[in-house]
Write a protein that holds these residues in place. Structure first.
Motif, PDB file in Angstrom:
ATOM      1  N   LEU A 104       3.253   4.765  -9.705  1.00 12.78           N
ATOM      2  CA  LEU A 104       2.676   5.716  -8.659  1.00 12.78           C
ATOM      3  C   LEU A 104       2.354   6.964  -9.377  1.00 12.78           C
ATOM      4  O   LEU A 104       1.728   7.770  -8.595  1.00 12.78           O
ATOM      5  N   ASP A 113      -0.267  10.986  -1.046  1.00 14.64           N
ATOM      6  CA  ASP A 113      -1.195  12.008  -0.388  1.00 14.64           C
ATOM      7  C   ASP A 113      -0.581  13.401  -0.982  1.00 14.64           C
ATOM      8  O   ASP A 113       0.279  14.100  -0.378  1.00 14.64           O
ATOM      9  N   GLN A 143       7.359  10.435   1.282  1.00 12.30           N
ATOM     10  CA  GLN A 143       6.330   9.569   1.604  1.00 12.30           C
ATOM     11  C   GLN A 143       6.866   8.349   0.877  1.00 12.30           C
ATOM     12  O   GLN A 143       6.261   7.139   1.749  1.00 12.30           O
ATOM     13  N   PRO A 156       0.813  -1.095  -0.123  1.00 12.22           N
ATOM     14  CA  PRO A 156       0.068  -0.030   0.022  1.00 12.22           C
ATOM     15  C   PRO A 156       0.912   1.180   0.020  1.00 12.22           C
ATOM     16  O   PRO A 156       0.834   1.976   1.021  1.00 12.22           O
ATOM     17  N   ALA A 179       0.363   4.182  -1.147  1.00 12.69           N
ATOM     18  CA  ALA A 179      -0.465   5.344  -1.529  1.00 12.69           C
ATOM     19  C   ALA A 179       0.200   7.103  -1.100  1.00 12.69           C
ATOM     20  O   ALA A 179       0.995   6.777  -0.138  1.00 12.69           O
TER      21      ALA A 179
END
Length: 461
Positions: A50, A10, A20, A6, A8
């Motif tokens: 990504l 932001d 991140q 995961p 992810a």
């Protein structure tokens, strides 16, 4: 396997995307989703997945390489190492206003050790250890080190080798200032220094019996128009004035050189943060403009680590000879081991790669601090470069309030008061460094510093 992780991103967060990605991979390793020996995708492949640029992923991989999480195998790819032990998660995470459980160092003047490629660092030390023990050391510095410095200054600071100058090894900037003070001047001679300015240099001059004359600085560095005739030397930090962060423009550099040539003063150029520019190209060094009147000082303590304990000096042969005579008389001189490590680190391009990495990892660190401080209404002064920034304040009371508030939160913050040489203070504020802490600690510390500034501004409003 990585496709199932995961990761992810932001894009609404202030935290850079590269940070991140690095955080996500660290978490996957700590939780066992990734294991030592697992092969990671190429930076291009992960960037495509990504939806980010390849540079973003490369920056994340560089950071993890520096921390020891990743290793590269020639022709094979990038692999997770045996991951460092995970830090236990506290039962109740601290908020920005809870007292920190550890000391957060936000003072300026520290290197970004987290950015060092540890594999290259170890290689350099092993190569240095292969040298046989010395019987006598060269008081001017190891020849290979002096050659490596000459190459470094040419490639990264635009200072070419010159028949009018000599390169010597030093034990660092403060040590070099002390040697110059004893070798070139007599007790009672006057040396002009920036005010506020670097107190260790001031201490070195005073220890040699010299009279230190404070000269005010403005948004462009040292006020050359305030220099009186009769000073024997002028010490300054034109690349990134310490502590206020101004860059001396070309016109003022020329003005300073003209003053030195007219009065016979020596200019001592401390190249503080000179290599750490990532917004614009550097201006010509004073030593490049006027090698006949400038002594140029550099150090490895800000770009690599103070553990090497070395730096360099570029000066005319007459000044270099006077310094060597002083070393012979006092039995002093820089230790060879740090020189040999630096030489090995530079030999195969690791130094150049490290400087490129610094120019990638420092801007997100600075942006993190700037965004947090501006969110609470704080102003920022100084060039968009180097390893620290300055937040001006309206009074000594406000400055002291920030320092005291920081201490209660285990924050080490530097105030401008201690950098002044007299009671006529014209600058109030704090200097905040963003290189000493690992990224995760910086993320935790910056909101606390912002709250301290906000509280101080409110309390003295």
């Amino acid at each position: 396997m990585l496709d199932e992780l995961p990761l992810a991103l932001d894009r609404t967060l202030a935290q850079p995307l590269s940070a991140q990605i690095a955080d996500g991979l660290r978490a996957a390793a700590a939780q066992g989703a990734l294991r030592g020996g697992d092969r990671l995708p190429s930076s291009r492949a992960l960037a495509h997945r990504l939806g980010v640029s390849r540079t973003v992923v490369a920056s994340a991989y560089d950071q993890l390489h520096a921390e020891g999480w990743l290793t590269g195998r020639r022709g094979s790819g990038t692999y997770l190492t045996t991951a460092p032990a995970a830090t236990p998660t506290p039962a109740e995470p601290p908020t920005a206003r809870q007292p920190a459980t550890e000391h957060f160092d936000l003072r300026p003047g520290a290197p970004c050790a987290e950015a060092i490629d540890l594999a290259a660092w170890r290689r350099a030390w092993r190569a240095a250890a292969d040298h046989p023990p010395l019987v006598h050391k060269d008081r001017g510095g190891e020849p290979a080190f002096r050659a490596a410095v000459t190459d470094h200054l040419l490639r990264h600071r635009g200072l070419g080798a010159h028949t009018e100058t000599t390169v010597l090894a030093t034990a660092g900037t403060s040590s070099a200032v002390g040697e110059l003070a004893h070798a070139l001047f007599r007790p009672g001679d006057t040396v002009a220094v920036e005010n506020p300015g670097y107190q260790r240099a001031v201490g070195a001059f005073r220890a040699a019996g010299l009279r230190v004359l404070p000269i005010p600085v403005d948004d462009f560095g040292l006020r050359v128009d305030q220099l009186p005739d009769g000073v024997k030397a002028v010490y300054c930090t034109p690349a990134h004035q310490f502590p206020l962060g101004a860059r001396m423009p070309a016109a003022r550099r020329v003005e300073l050189v003209e003053f030195a040539r007219r009065t016979g003063a020596i200019l001592i150029e401390d190249d503080y943060d000179g290599e750490l520019r990532y917004d614009t190209a550097p201006l010509p060094l004073l030593a490049a403009l006027a090698p006949d009147v400038v002594v140029h000082l550099g150090t490895t303590s800000k770009i690599l680590s103070p553990s090497l304990g070395i730096g360099w000096l570029v000066a005319t042969p007459a000044i270099a000879d006077a310094l060597l005579d002083h070393r012979v008389r006092t039995g002093t001189g820089p230790a060879p081991m740090g020189q040999q490590v630096f030489t090995a680190f530079a030999a195969h391009g690791d130094l150049a790669r490290h400087l490129r990495r610094l120019r990638r990892v420092l801007p997100p660190r600075r942006a993190l601090v700037v965004n947090a401080l501006r969110a609470v209404g704080a102003a920022i002064v100084g060039e968009d470069a180097g390893s620290h920034l300055v937040v001006p304040l309206t009074s000594a009371a406000a400055e002291q309030r920030v320092l005291e508030s920081g201490l209660t939160m285990a924050l080490a913050i530097d105030g401008l008061a201690r950098h002044h040489l007299d009671q006529d203070r014209r600058h109030f504020g704090v200097a905040i460094g963003y290189t000493a802490l690992p990224w995760k600690d910086l993320v935790a510390a910056v909101p606390i510093a912002a709250d301290c500034l906000a509280d101080a501004r409110a309390s003295v409003a």
